[in-house]
Design a protein around this motif. Sequence first.
Motif, PDB file in Angstrom:
ATOM      1  N   GLN A  31       0.498  10.370   1.047  1.00  0.00           N
ATOM      2  CA  GLN A  31       1.820  10.178   0.434  1.00  0.00           C
ATOM      3  C   GLN A  31       2.887   9.910   1.490  1.00  0.00           C
ATOM      4  O   GLN A  31       3.734   9.025   1.326  1.00  0.00           O
ATOM      5  CB  GLN A  31       2.197  11.411  -0.387  1.00  0.00           C
ATOM      6  CG  GLN A  31       1.413  11.577  -1.677  1.00  0.00           C
ATOM      7  CD  GLN A  31       1.704  12.910  -2.340  1.00  0.00           C
ATOM      8  OE1 GLN A  31       2.357  13.784  -1.779  1.00  0.00           O
ATOM      9  NE2 GLN A  31       1.189  13.090  -3.554  1.00  0.00           N
ATOM     10  N   ILE A  32       2.854  10.676   2.573  1.00  0.00           N
ATOM     11  CA  ILE A  32       3.872  10.520   3.597  1.00  0.00           C
ATOM     12  C   ILE A  32       3.717   9.186   4.321  1.00  0.00           C
ATOM     13  O   ILE A  32       4.704   8.464   4.546  1.00  0.00           O
ATOM     14  CB  ILE A  32       3.815  11.697   4.591  1.00  0.00           C
ATOM     15  CG1 ILE A  32       4.209  12.998   3.884  1.00  0.00           C
ATOM     16  CG2 ILE A  32       4.750  11.444   5.779  1.00  0.00           C
ATOM     17  CD1 ILE A  32       4.050  14.236   4.747  1.00  0.00           C
ATOM     18  N   LEU A  33       2.490   8.831   4.697  1.00  0.00           N
ATOM     19  CA  LEU A  33       2.274   7.566   5.397  1.00  0.00           C
ATOM     20  C   LEU A  33       2.600   6.380   4.496  1.00  0.00           C
ATOM     21  O   LEU A  33       3.089   5.348   4.970  1.00  0.00           O
ATOM     22  CB  LEU A  33       0.840   7.486   5.900  1.00  0.00           C
ATOM     23  CG  LEU A  33       0.536   8.417   7.079  1.00  0.00           C
ATOM     24  CD1 LEU A  33      -0.965   8.448   7.363  1.00  0.00           C
ATOM     25  CD2 LEU A  33       1.299   7.995   8.330  1.00  0.00           C
ATOM     26  N   ASP A  34       2.347   6.521   3.207  1.00  0.00           N
ATOM     27  CA  ASP A  34       2.732   5.475   2.262  1.00  0.00           C
ATOM     28  C   ASP A  34       4.249   5.280   2.270  1.00  0.00           C
ATOM     29  O   ASP A  34       4.748   4.151   2.211  1.00  0.00           O
ATOM     30  CB  ASP A  34       2.243   5.826   0.862  1.00  0.00           C
ATOM     31  CG  ASP A  34       2.741   4.846  -0.182  1.00  0.00           C
ATOM     32  OD1 ASP A  34       2.337   3.675  -0.136  1.00  0.00           O
ATOM     33  OD2 ASP A  34       3.559   5.248  -1.034  1.00  0.00           O
ATOM     34  N   ALA A  35       4.989   6.388   2.382  1.00  0.00           N
ATOM     35  CA  ALA A  35       6.459   6.290   2.430  1.00  0.00           C
ATOM     36  C   ALA A  35       6.932   5.623   3.723  1.00  0.00           C
ATOM     37  O   ALA A  35       8.005   5.022   3.758  1.00  0.00           O
ATOM     38  CB  ALA A  35       7.079   7.677   2.298  1.00  0.00           C
ATOM     39  N   PHE A  36       6.136   5.726   4.789  1.00  0.00           N
ATOM     40  CA  PHE A  36       6.479   5.074   6.052  1.00  0.00           C
ATOM     41  C   PHE A  36       6.313   3.554   5.984  1.00  0.00           C
ATOM     42  O   PHE A  36       6.934   2.830   6.748  1.00  0.00           O
ATOM     43  CB  PHE A  36       5.579   5.591   7.184  1.00  0.00           C
ATOM     44  CG  PHE A  36       5.912   6.972   7.678  1.00  0.00           C
ATOM     45  CD1 PHE A  36       7.019   7.676   7.225  1.00  0.00           C
ATOM     46  CD2 PHE A  36       5.119   7.589   8.629  1.00  0.00           C
ATOM     47  CE1 PHE A  36       7.324   8.937   7.685  1.00  0.00           C
ATOM     48  CE2 PHE A  36       5.402   8.851   9.107  1.00  0.00           C
ATOM     49  CZ  PHE A  36       6.518   9.537   8.632  1.00  0.00           C
ATOM     50  N   SER A  37       5.419   3.079   5.129  1.00  0.00           N
ATOM     51  CA  SER A  37       5.021   1.672   5.161  1.00  0.00           C
ATOM     52  C   SER A  37       5.783   0.842   4.135  1.00  0.00           C
ATOM     53  O   SER A  37       6.323   1.358   3.154  1.00  0.00           O
ATOM     54  CB  SER A  37       3.514   1.542   4.902  1.00  0.00           C
ATOM     55  OG  SER A  37       3.213   1.901   3.571  1.00  0.00           O
ATOM     56  N   GLU A  38       5.794  -0.467   4.375  1.00  0.00           N
ATOM     57  CA  GLU A  38       6.423  -1.382   3.422  1.00  0.00           C
ATOM     58  C   GLU A  38       5.516  -1.627   2.224  1.00  0.00           C
ATOM     59  O   GLU A  38       5.987  -1.848   1.115  1.00  0.00           O
ATOM     60  CB  GLU A  38       6.745  -2.709   4.118  1.00  0.00           C
ATOM     61  CG  GLU A  38       7.798  -2.585   5.216  1.00  0.00           C
ATOM     62  CD  GLU A  38       8.081  -3.904   5.897  1.00  0.00           C
ATOM     63  OE1 GLU A  38       7.619  -4.943   5.386  1.00  0.00           O
ATOM     64  OE2 GLU A  38       8.761  -3.902   6.935  1.00  0.00           O
ATOM     65  N   ALA A  39       4.212  -1.640   2.464  1.00  0.00           N
ATOM     66  CA  ALA A  39       3.238  -1.835   1.392  1.00  0.00           C
ATOM     67  C   ALA A  39       1.950  -1.127   1.791  1.00  0.00           C
ATOM     68  O   ALA A  39       1.622  -1.030   2.968  1.00  0.00           O
ATOM     69  CB  ALA A  39       2.981  -3.314   1.149  1.00  0.00           C
ATOM     70  N   THR A  40       1.222  -0.631   0.801  1.00  0.00           N
ATOM     71  CA  THR A  40      -0.011   0.112   1.065  1.00  0.00           C
ATOM     72  C   THR A  40      -1.126  -0.408   0.183  1.00  0.00           C
ATOM     73  O   THR A  40      -0.936  -0.606  -1.020  1.00  0.00           O
ATOM     74  CB  THR A  40       0.179   1.619   0.811  1.00  0.00           C
ATOM     75  OG1 THR A  40       1.250   2.106   1.622  1.00  0.00           O
ATOM     76  CG2 THR A  40      -1.089   2.391   1.148  1.00  0.00           C
ATOM     77  N   VAL A  41      -2.300  -0.618   0.802  1.00  0.00           N
ATOM     78  CA  VAL A  41      -3.498  -0.974   0.050  1.00  0.00           C
ATOM     79  C   VAL A  41      -4.504   0.157   0.210  1.00  0.00           C
ATOM     80  O   VAL A  41      -4.667   0.710   1.296  1.00  0.00           O
ATOM     81  CB  VAL A  41      -4.097  -2.317   0.538  1.00  0.00           C
ATOM     82  CG1 VAL A  41      -4.415  -2.284   2.022  1.00  0.00           C
ATOM     83  CG2 VAL A  41      -5.339  -2.676  -0.267  1.00  0.00           C
ATOM     84  N   TYR A  42      -5.162   0.539  -0.879  1.00  0.00           N
ATOM     85  CA  TYR A  42      -6.121   1.641  -0.878  1.00  0.00           C
ATOM     86  C   TYR A  42      -7.525   1.065  -0.976  1.00  0.00           C
ATOM     87  O   TYR A  42      -7.864   0.387  -1.958  1.00  0.00           O
ATOM     88  CB  TYR A  42      -5.846   2.598  -2.037  1.00  0.00           C
ATOM     89  CG  TYR A  42      -4.500   3.274  -1.910  1.00  0.00           C
ATOM     90  CD1 TYR A  42      -4.379   4.492  -1.250  1.00  0.00           C
ATOM     91  CD2 TYR A  42      -3.347   2.686  -2.428  1.00  0.00           C
ATOM     92  CE1 TYR A  42      -3.147   5.116  -1.118  1.00  0.00           C
ATOM     93  CE2 TYR A  42      -2.113   3.304  -2.290  1.00  0.00           C
ATOM     94  CZ  TYR A  42      -2.018   4.508  -1.637  1.00  0.00           C
ATOM     95  OH  TYR A  42      -0.798   5.123  -1.496  1.00  0.00           O
TER      96      TYR A  42
END
Length: 390
Positions: A31-42
Amino acid sequence: MNEAREGPRRLAVFGAYSDHDLYQRNRTLVQILDAFSEATVYIRPQARATGTGFSSNLSLFKRMRGMFSDALSLWTQRALLRDCDTVFVPYPAYFDLLVLWVAGYTSGKLVVADAFLELNSTVVEDRKLIPPRSLRAWLLNAFQNFTLSRADIVLIDTPEQASLLCQHLKGSPMKVADVPVGIDESLWTEVPFPALSERVQLLFWGTFIPLHGVEHIVAAARILESRNVPADLLLIGDGQMASEVAEELKQAPVAHLRWKRELVDTQALRAAVTQAHVVLGVFGDSNKAGSVIPYKVHQGLAAGRPVITRSGPATERIADERRGVILCPPSDPLALASAIETTVTRLRNGWSPTPRTVYEQSLGRSVLMRKLAASLGVDVPDLEEVGSQS
């Protein structure tokens, strides 16, 4: 000091990890690293086969077959990594790092892996599942060192564990950063302190691994009974040392000790904490036990309960008897019984501890965010934004 930069443009969360309640660290870090990034792929196995990582009750053959199936599924999705500049591999990262390496995606990108638990101190020293100085112990270390060396940044839970891991990874160029355990704060909120009646309610829960030192808790309960201390103890859990504890209690029961011998879900634990006045931590005498701050300590403090746990380099940084973090020597039932008796007396005399403040200052989500931002060299995102995503 280097200036902070913006976070990842495109983050990949890669691996056969679990975000089950037993692995709240994975959920929180993602969750935290997702907030750091502009876009996230899982990128995860399309049909997860290995249960909940190394804690699965599957046979070795079925577990290995499941790991192979997971690895194959990750391999077929490797093209999704192409446009990502940062890859995060949650715990347990080891086999997933191998897939990432074979796929050729450990170079040209920032790879962050979560070790969480240093393998040798966990498997060999504390749980004694593999003999020290054996071929299997050597292979375990070699496996850990090779896989984690595929990452640029390796996360682990305390400075002591980070120092130990650095010793094992000596000569490897990656950075090791300590980041507290991380619990789901949407589940572990502060709950009202229960009214005190005739007896103070003590609570321990866990998987009964040697690190927990449950045998010392039982021995302390006997001492409390002999002293007529008005306290009841509830044990919740099952695991490696449970049969030994059960045999001891069969031979010599403790009047004010109850044991719910099963692994229960978070909601059941939360219900038990709501009724408890004091949470007991861990009391094993291994170096590992002294170098960690386990989930139960984080959760007890977050719920607003005073916690009694063993002293050690990790817990001594947060020790604060006034606010409700009480330490005693490891593997010492007499000292534990005395700490409990003192705490019971203080509570019955009107003491109002504030353990949640210790959690927030030293172990909470905002601490994780700052630690992660420092390890990545990025700006800290807005705390309210991250909290709203949890």
